[in-house]
Design a protein around this motif. Structure first.
Motif, PDB file in Angstrom:
ATOM      1  N   ASP A  36       0.704  -1.168  -0.230  1.00 21.93           N
ATOM      2  CA  ASP A  36      -0.027   0.134   0.255  1.00 21.93           C
ATOM      3  C   ASP A  36       1.079   1.549  -0.135  1.00 21.93           C
ATOM      4  N   TYR A  37       0.690   1.968  -0.478  1.00 18.74           N
ATOM      5  CA  TYR A  37       0.753   3.675  -0.840  1.00 18.74           C
ATOM      6  C   TYR A  37       1.021   4.292   0.631  1.00 18.74           C
ATOM      7  N   LYS A  38       1.617   4.801   0.876  1.00 14.40           N
ATOM      8  CA  LYS A  38       2.515   4.969   2.356  1.00 14.40           C
ATOM      9  C   LYS A  38       1.809   6.905   1.795  1.00 14.40           C
ATOM     10  N   SER A  40       0.378  10.801   2.403  1.00 16.23           N
ATOM     11  CA  SER A  40       0.624  11.941   3.303  1.00 16.23           C
ATOM     12  C   SER A  40      -0.768  12.592   3.471  1.00 16.23           C
ATOM     13  N   LYS A  41      -1.080  12.932   4.921  1.00 14.40           N
ATOM     14  CA  LYS A  41      -2.560  13.435   4.964  1.00 14.40           C
ATOM     15  C   LYS A  41      -2.732  14.242   4.184  1.00 14.40           C
ATOM     16  N   GLU A  42      -1.835  14.923   3.257  1.00 15.85           N
ATOM     17  CA  GLU A  42      -2.371  16.101   2.738  1.00 15.85           C
ATOM     18  C   GLU A  42      -2.829  15.556   0.672  1.00 15.85           C
ATOM     19  N   GLU A  43      -1.799  14.106   0.858  1.00 21.52           N
ATOM     20  CA  GLU A  43      -2.231  13.666  -0.577  1.00 21.52           C
ATOM     21  C   GLU A  43      -2.775  12.799  -0.056  1.00 21.52           C
ATOM     22  N   LEU A  44      -3.921  12.110   1.193  1.00 24.87           N
ATOM     23  CA  LEU A  44      -4.903  11.508   1.721  1.00 24.87           C
ATOM     24  C   LEU A  44      -6.257  12.421   1.273  1.00 24.87           C
ATOM     25  N   LEU A  45      -6.022  14.291   1.300  1.00 23.21           N
ATOM     26  CA  LEU A  45      -7.314  14.598   1.288  1.00 23.21           C
ATOM     27  C   LEU A  45      -7.142  15.226   0.212  1.00 23.21           C
ATOM     28  N   GLU A  46      -6.256  15.158  -1.109  1.00 22.10           N
ATOM     29  CA  GLU A  46      -6.453  15.392  -2.367  1.00 22.10           C
ATOM     30  C   GLU A  46      -6.991  14.218  -2.836  1.00 22.10           C
ATOM     31  N   PHE A  47      -6.656  12.886  -2.824  1.00 21.07           N
ATOM     32  CA  PHE A  47      -7.155  11.577  -3.257  1.00 21.07           C
ATOM     33  C   PHE A  47      -8.768  11.742  -2.788  1.00 21.07           C
ATOM     34  N   TYR A  48      -8.763  12.627  -1.654  1.00 19.99           N
ATOM     35  CA  TYR A  48     -10.347  12.183  -1.023  1.00 19.99           C
ATOM     36  C   TYR A  48     -11.243  13.395  -1.705  1.00 19.99           C
ATOM     37  N   ALA A  84      -9.000   5.558 -10.629  1.00 25.43           N
ATOM     38  CA  ALA A  84      -8.775   6.505 -11.864  1.00 25.43           C
ATOM     39  C   ALA A  84      -7.966   7.238 -10.584  1.00 25.43           C
ATOM     40  N   VAL A  85      -8.371   7.636  -9.506  1.00 27.26           N
ATOM     41  CA  VAL A  85      -7.490   8.572  -9.018  1.00 27.26           C
ATOM     42  C   VAL A  85      -6.359   7.779  -8.059  1.00 27.26           C
ATOM     43  N   GLY A  86      -6.034   6.582  -7.664  1.00 22.64           N
ATOM     44  CA  GLY A  86      -5.043   6.280  -7.415  1.00 22.64           C
ATOM     45  C   GLY A  86      -4.425   5.869  -8.326  1.00 22.64           C
ATOM     46  N   ILE A  87      -4.418   5.189 -10.050  1.00 22.88           N
ATOM     47  CA  ILE A  87      -3.209   5.473 -11.005  1.00 22.88           C
ATOM     48  C   ILE A  87      -3.216   6.609 -11.615  1.00 22.88           C
ATOM     49  N   ASP A 246      -9.346   0.026  -2.841  1.00 26.92           N
ATOM     50  CA  ASP A 246      -8.734   1.072  -2.128  1.00 26.92           C
ATOM     51  C   ASP A 246      -7.902   2.034  -2.976  1.00 26.92           C
ATOM     52  N   VAL A 247      -7.925   3.209  -2.684  1.00 26.26           N
ATOM     53  CA  VAL A 247      -6.992   3.755  -3.301  1.00 26.26           C
ATOM     54  C   VAL A 247      -5.623   3.777  -2.844  1.00 26.26           C
ATOM     55  N   LEU A 248      -5.343   3.190  -2.115  1.00 24.87           N
ATOM     56  CA  LEU A 248      -3.929   3.201  -1.495  1.00 24.87           C
ATOM     57  C   LEU A 248      -3.444   1.699  -1.848  1.00 24.87           C
ATOM     58  N   ALA A 249      -4.019   0.861  -2.246  1.00 27.95           N
ATOM     59  CA  ALA A 249      -3.274  -0.275  -2.450  1.00 27.95           C
ATOM     60  C   ALA A 249      -3.132   0.218  -4.698  1.00 27.95           C
TER      61      ALA A 249
END
Length: 359
Positions: A36-38, A40-48, A84-87, A246-249
Motif C-alpha cells: 500500500d502507498y504511504k 501523507s495527510k495532504e495526499e489523502l485529502l487530495e485523493f478524497y 482512476a484516482v489511484g493510478i 482501496d486507493v492506497l492499494a
C-alpha cells in the motif's frame, strides 16, 4: 442468478501472477508484489477530494440524463473512483498518456480537467472539451494527453499500444496507461496488442477495470479464466491483481508498475478488482444482480468511505471533511449550470475535425 463476485483479492490487497505452466521460465525477472502507498495527510485529502468530485459529478450527470439534457449513451463511474484516482495520481500530466473506453468521465476528472468542460461535453455544448461533438463516450484532450473515450469495446487497447510505441520512438520518458474492462478482456485485438507490446518492450501499463459484470454477464460466466491478471502470461507479460476499491492499494500497485516499465522491462498488466454501483449504462436496470449484493458492496468496500477512514486516522476532523464535501457540491452545481446554459455548436462545426486540414 450468477454467483456473486467480490472485488477483493483472495488473500491480499495485491498479488502477482506466478508462471502459468510447469514449463514456464520461473527464473525470468518479475515485478515485486506491491505494498500500500504511504500517503501523507495532504495526499489523502487530495485523493478524497478527487474521488468525491467524481462521485458527485456522476450523480449529477445521471440526473441531467434523466431530465433529457444528456442524450445517447451514458456510462457512470460510481463505485470505481479509487482506480482512476489511484493510478493517475502517480502519472506525470503532459508526459504520460491515458486512453480508456466509454466509461471515461472519471478518468478525465482524475487528470485535472475542468469539470465544466466535461459536463458541457455531456450536454453537447460548444464549450465542451470536444466542442460538443464527442459526448459522453468520445471525449479527448491532446493538451492533457488524454486520448479518449472510445465506444468500440477493446479498440482503445490497440491504440494504447500505439501510444506506447510513440513514447518509445520519441524517447520522451512517458508511459501509456490503457484501461479496459473485464468484458473487453475477451476481445481478440487485446491479445494482438499484448504480443506487439511485449515484443517491442513498449512502455505501457494495461489496466483491466474488472467491475465484475461487463455489460451484464458475471465475469465467472463469461471468462474461462476469470483471474484476469493472468491473461498476459502467455505473452510473458507479468500481471498483478489489486484491490481496486482501496486507493492506497491502487497507488502502490501503480508505483510498482511504473518502476517495472520505466526500467525497460516492457508492459505489465494490472487487474483492478472493483465494482460499479449503477447499471452498465443509464438504460441498464441491472436485474442480473440483487440489490442486497450492491448494498453489501457499498457497506463493506466503498472507496470513498475507505479514504475517509484513513483521513480520520490521520487526525482530520469530520468538520474539515464536510467542508470538502460542501465545496465539491458547489463545483458540480456550477459545472451543471454551465453545461445547461452554454450555447450549442454552430452547424458549421459539423465539418470541422473530420480531417487534419481543411479542404
Amino acid at each position: 442468478m450468477a454467483k456473486p463476485t467480490t472485488p477483493r483479492a483472495a488473500s491480499a490487497k495485491a498479488k502477482a501472477a506466478a508462471p502459468a505452466a510447469a514449463g514456464a521460465d520461473h527464473n525470468r525477472p518479475r515485478p515485486e508484489t506491491p505494498t500500500d502507498y504511504k500517503a501523507s495527510k495532504e495526499e489523502l485529502l487530495e485523493f478524497y477530494r478527487q474521488m468525491v468530485l467524481i462521485r458527485r459529478f456522476e450523480e449529477k450527470a445521471g440526473q441531467l440524463y434523466g431530465l433529457g439534457f444528456i442524450g445517447g449513451f451514458c456510462h457512470l463511474y460510481i463505485g470505481q473512483e479509487a482506480v482512476a484516482v489511484g493510478i493517475q495520481s502517480a502519472l506525470v500530466p503532459g508526459k504520460d498518456s491515458v486512453i480508456t473506453g466509454y466509461r471515461d468521465h472519471g478518468h478525465m476528472l482524475a487528470y485535472g480537467i475542468d469539470p465544466k468542460v466535461i459536463m458541457a461535453e455531456l450536454t453537447g455544448r460548444e464549450a465542451g472539451i470536444s466542442r460538443g461533438k464527442g459526448g459522453s463516450m468520445h471525449m479527448f484532450s491532446v493538451e492533457h494527453k488524454f486520448f479518449g473515450g472510445h465506444g468500440i469495446v477493446g479498440a482503445q487497447v490497440s491504440l494504447g499500444a500505439g501510444l506506447g510505441f510513440a513514447h518509445k520512438y520519441n524517447n520522451d520518458g512517458g508511459v501509456c496507461v490503457a484501461y479496459f474492462g473485464d468484458g473487453a478482456a475477451n476481445q481478440g485485438q487485446v491479445y494482438e496488442s499484448f504480443n506487439m507490446a511485449e515484443l517491442w518492450k513498449l512502455p505501457i501499463i494495461f489496466v483491466i477495470e474488472n467491475n465484475q459484470y461487463a455489460m451484464g454477464t458475471s465475469v465467472n460466466r463469461a471468462s474461462s479464466e476469470d483471474q484476469l491478471y493472468r491473461r498476459g502470461e502467455s505473452f510473458r507479460i507479468p500481471g498483478i491483481q489489486v484491490d481496486g476499491m482501496d486507493v492506497l492499494a491502487v497507488r502502490g500497485a501503480t508505483e510498482e508498475a511504473l518502476k517495472w516499465v520505466q526500467e525497460g522491462n516492457g508492459p505489465i498488466l494490472l487487474e483492478m478488482k472493483t465494482y460499479r454501483y449503477r447499471g452498465h449504462s443509464m438504460s441498464d436496470p441491472a436485474k442480473y444482480r440483487s440489490r442486497e449484493e450492491v448494498q453489501a458492496m457499498r457497506d463493506k468496500s466503498d472507496p470513498i468511505e475507505g479514504v475517509k477512514k484513513y483521513l480520520l486516522e490521520a487526525g482530520v476532523s469530520e468538520d474539515d471533511i464536510k467542508l470538502i464535501d460542501q465545496d465539491i457540491r458547489k463545483v458540480v452545481a456550477e459545472a451543471a449550470d454551465f453545461a445547461e446554459t452554454s450555447p450549442e455548436p454552430e452547424l458549421a462545426e459539423l465539418y470541422t475535425d473530420v480531417l487534419v486540414e481543411q479542404y
